[in-house]
Design an enzyme around this catalytic site. Sequence first.
Site, mmCIF file in Angstrom:
data_model
loop_
_atom_site.group_PDB
_atom_site.id
_atom_site.type_symbol
_atom_site.label_atom_id
_atom_site.label_comp_id
_atom_site.label_asym_id
_atom_site.label_seq_id
_atom_site.Cartn_x
_atom_site.Cartn_y
_atom_site.Cartn_z
ATOM 1 C CG HIS A 77 -2.094 -0.954 1.065
ATOM 2 N ND1 HIS A 77 -3.021 -1.171 2.053
ATOM 3 C CD2 HIS A 77 -2.458 -1.748 0.020
ATOM 4 C CE1 HIS A 77 -3.917 -2.056 1.632
ATOM 5 N NE2 HIS A 77 -3.594 -2.427 0.411
ATOM 6 C CD GLU A 79 -2.014 3.936 3.285
ATOM 7 O OE1 GLU A 79 -1.656 3.270 2.292
ATOM 8 O OE2 GLU A 79 -3.166 3.865 3.763
ATOM 9 C CB CYS A 102 -6.017 -0.978 5.244
ATOM 10 S SG CYS A 102 -4.303 -1.521 5.142
ATOM 11 C CB CYS A 105 -1.410 1.185 6.116
ATOM 12 S SG CYS A 105 -0.985 0.470 4.517
HETATM 13 ZN ZN LIG Z 1 -3.019 -0.235 3.778
#
Ligand SMILES: [Zn+2]
Length: 160
Positions: A77, A79, A102, A105
Site C-alpha cells: 500500500h 502508506e 487500512c 498500514c
Molecule cells: Zn493499507
Amino acid sequence: MKRNHVLSWDQYFMSVAHLSAMRSKDPNTQVGACIVNEQKRIVGLGYNGFPMGCDDDMYSWERSGEFLDTKYPYVVHAELNAILNSIQNLSGCTLYVSLFPCNECAKAIIQSGIRKVVYEDDKYNGEPANLASKRMFTDANVEFVQLSYSLKVTVKQNNH
Ligand SMILES: [Zn+2]
C-alpha cells in the site's frame, strides 16, 4: 506584489500524494501518500504497487478469484511504501494520504512514530479494517483528520 491565493500546506502535500498515486499501475485503485516532517519537508513518498523485483507484467491486479492470483497477497500500500521509502526517522511526522489507511498500514504508521494522518477519501468508513485503524489510532494518540474538500491534480504535457 505577492500572490495571495497560493496552495495551503494541506493542499500542497495532498496534491503531492495525488501526484504519487498517478504512478500506480492498479487499474481500480490509485492511492498516494506523502510524509512530511515537523519542518514541513517531504521525507517519504509512496503509491500502491508490487514489491521490487515483482514484475507488473507477471503479477495480476485482479480483485477476485484464487487468492494467489489476485493482487492482495502482493501489493504494498501507498502508506507502507512511503514509510519504507522514507529518508529519515519518522517520529513526529505527518502522513498525507488520499484514502484512509487500512489496519495493516495503521500498524506501520503507529510503529514508525508518525503522529498525524491527514486523509481525503474515507470510502471504507465503518468497515472492520477501517474501524480497527480508527481504534488503534485513537489508542496510540495518532491524530487523524479528514480534509473538508477533495483535490483534483492534473498533469498536462505539451510537446514542443
Ligand atoms: Zn493499507
